[in-house]
Write a protein that holds these residues in place. Structure first.
Motif, PDB file in Angstrom:
ATOM      1  N   ASN A   1       0.855  -1.381  -0.074  1.00 53.32           N
ATOM      2  CA  ASN A   1      -0.106   0.102  -0.004  1.00 53.32           C
ATOM      3  C   ASN A   1       1.043   1.174   0.231  1.00 53.32           C
ATOM      4  O   ASN A   1       0.225   2.288  -0.119  1.00 53.32           O
ATOM      5  CB  ASN A   1      -0.961  -0.034   1.231  1.00 53.32           C
ATOM      6  N   ALA A   2       2.122   1.282   0.197  1.00 52.63           N
ATOM      7  CA  ALA A   2       3.001   2.344   0.140  1.00 52.63           C
ATOM      8  C   ALA A   2       2.835   3.408  -1.070  1.00 52.63           C
ATOM      9  O   ALA A   2       2.377   4.751  -0.766  1.00 52.63           O
ATOM     10  CB  ALA A   2       4.293   1.964   0.171  1.00 52.63           C
ATOM     11  N   PRO A   3       2.580   2.874  -2.006  1.00 55.77           N
ATOM     12  CA  PRO A   3       2.439   4.014  -3.193  1.00 55.77           C
ATOM     13  C   PRO A   3       1.120   4.065  -3.583  1.00 55.77           C
ATOM     14  O   PRO A   3       0.768   4.787  -4.757  1.00 55.77           O
ATOM     15  CB  PRO A   3       3.619   3.405  -4.297  1.00 55.77           C
ATOM     16  N   ARG A   4       0.129   3.450  -3.142  1.00 52.38           N
ATOM     17  CA  ARG A   4      -1.285   3.415  -3.577  1.00 52.38           C
ATOM     18  C   ARG A   4      -2.204   4.601  -3.095  1.00 52.38           C
ATOM     19  O   ARG A   4      -2.060   4.731  -1.821  1.00 52.38           O
ATOM     20  CB  ARG A   4      -1.637   2.025  -3.462  1.00 52.38           C
ATOM     21  N   HIS A   5      -3.083   4.735  -3.715  1.00 56.32           N
ATOM     22  CA  HIS A   5      -4.159   5.666  -3.381  1.00 56.32           C
ATOM     23  C   HIS A   5      -5.406   4.944  -2.764  1.00 56.32           C
ATOM     24  O   HIS A   5      -6.222   5.174  -1.728  1.00 56.32           O
ATOM     25  CB  HIS A   5      -4.890   6.453  -4.551  1.00 56.32           C
ATOM     26  N   VAL A   6      -5.465   3.621  -3.464  1.00 58.53           N
ATOM     27  CA  VAL A   6      -6.639   2.422  -3.087  1.00 58.53           C
ATOM     28  C   VAL A   6      -6.191   1.747  -2.426  1.00 58.53           C
ATOM     29  O   VAL A   6      -5.151   0.957  -2.620  1.00 58.53           O
ATOM     30  CB  VAL A   6      -7.422   2.293  -4.205  1.00 58.53           C
ATOM     31  N   ILE A   7      -6.709   1.697  -1.031  1.00 61.94           N
ATOM     32  CA  ILE A   7      -5.826   0.740  -0.167  1.00 61.94           C
ATOM     33  C   ILE A   7      -6.222  -0.836  -0.421  1.00 61.94           C
ATOM     34  O   ILE A   7      -7.536  -0.972  -0.602  1.00 61.94           O
ATOM     35  CB  ILE A   7      -6.441   0.891   1.371  1.00 61.94           C
ATOM     36  N   VAL A   8      -5.492  -1.581  -0.521  1.00 65.20           N
ATOM     37  CA  VAL A   8      -5.413  -3.184  -0.637  1.00 65.20           C
ATOM     38  C   VAL A   8      -5.533  -3.709   0.927  1.00 65.20           C
ATOM     39  O   VAL A   8      -4.821  -3.244   1.657  1.00 65.20           O
ATOM     40  CB  VAL A   8      -4.171  -3.717  -1.416  1.00 65.20           C
ATOM     41  N   THR A   9      -6.517  -4.598   0.923  1.00 61.09           N
ATOM     42  CA  THR A   9      -6.692  -5.272   2.218  1.00 61.09           C
ATOM     43  C   THR A   9      -6.126  -6.675   2.270  1.00 61.09           C
ATOM     44  O   THR A   9      -5.910  -7.132   1.145  1.00 61.09           O
ATOM     45  CB  THR A   9      -8.260  -5.474   2.657  1.00 61.09           C
ATOM     46  N   GLY A  10      -5.878  -7.391   3.468  1.00 62.63           N
ATOM     47  CA  GLY A  10      -5.562  -8.846   3.294  1.00 62.63           C
ATOM     48  C   GLY A  10      -6.539  -9.593   2.776  1.00 62.63           C
ATOM     49  O   GLY A  10      -6.076 -10.443   1.920  1.00 62.63           O
ATOM     50  N   ASP A  11      -7.922  -9.133   2.479  1.00 65.48           N
ATOM     51  CA  ASP A  11      -8.829  -9.938   2.092  1.00 65.48           C
ATOM     52  C   ASP A  11      -8.698  -9.694   0.505  1.00 65.48           C
ATOM     53  O   ASP A  11      -8.756 -10.898  -0.225  1.00 65.48           O
ATOM     54  CB  ASP A  11     -10.076  -9.780   2.473  1.00 65.48           C
ATOM     55  N   ASP A  12      -8.296  -8.594   0.058  1.00 64.44           N
ATOM     56  CA  ASP A  12      -8.183  -8.736  -1.335  1.00 64.44           C
ATOM     57  C   ASP A  12      -7.040  -9.335  -1.867  1.00 64.44           C
ATOM     58  O   ASP A  12      -7.197 -10.164  -2.914  1.00 64.44           O
ATOM     59  CB  ASP A  12      -7.700  -7.150  -1.779  1.00 64.44           C
ATOM     60  N   LEU A  13      -5.926  -9.248  -1.170  1.00 65.12           N
ATOM     61  CA  LEU A  13      -4.633  -9.829  -1.616  1.00 65.12           C
ATOM     62  C   LEU A  13      -4.928 -11.536  -1.562  1.00 65.12           C
ATOM     63  O   LEU A  13      -4.751 -12.179  -2.552  1.00 65.12           O
ATOM     64  CB  LEU A  13      -3.477  -9.680  -0.626  1.00 65.12           C
ATOM     65  N   GLU A  14      -5.829 -12.123  -0.540  1.00 67.92           N
ATOM     66  CA  GLU A  14      -6.159 -13.121  -0.462  1.00 67.92           C
ATOM     67  C   GLU A  14      -6.990 -13.729  -1.436  1.00 67.92           C
ATOM     68  O   GLU A  14      -6.721 -14.678  -2.013  1.00 67.92           O
ATOM     69  CB  GLU A  14      -6.722 -13.791   0.840  1.00 67.92           C
TER      70      GLU A  14
END
Length: 97
Positions: free
Chosen positions: A14-27
């Motif tokens: 998430n460091a360079p992102r505007h839209v936050i990725v969650t653990g559920d997204d990554l999973e």
């Protein structure tokens, strides 16, 4: 501890992102099951996971989410590896060796 593994991985992604990725997204991306209405896999998010996170953080995330390493390698091969030079080795490739 799942939360600690999620924090380490998600901070990197998430460091360079505007839209936050969650653990559920990554999973969901790693499992190939797009939950929560996502229409496609975020290849840049997966690239950050496979390229920028160290092997310990990757394995901790996978273990904490009960995702088989083989399944993660399949996602790597399908979505990320094609964008890198042939023969490029990712940290997770060390596990598969």
């Amino acid at each position: 501890m799942t939360l600690n593994n999620d924090w380490m991985v998600l901070t990197t992604i998430n460091a360079p992102r505007h839209v936050i990725v969650t653990g559920d997204d990554l999973e969901a991306w790693l499992r190939g099951s797009l939950a929560g209405g996502a229409s496609e896999v975020d290849t840049m998010g997966l690239q950050a996971f496979f390229y920028e996170c160290d092997l310990g953080a990757q394995l901790g995330f996978l273990r904490g989410r009960h995702i088989p390493v083989e399944q993660a390698l399949a996602a790597l091969d399908q979505y990320v590896r094609p964008g890198f030079p042939a023969g490029f080795h990712f940290p997770l490739d060390a596990w598969a060796a």
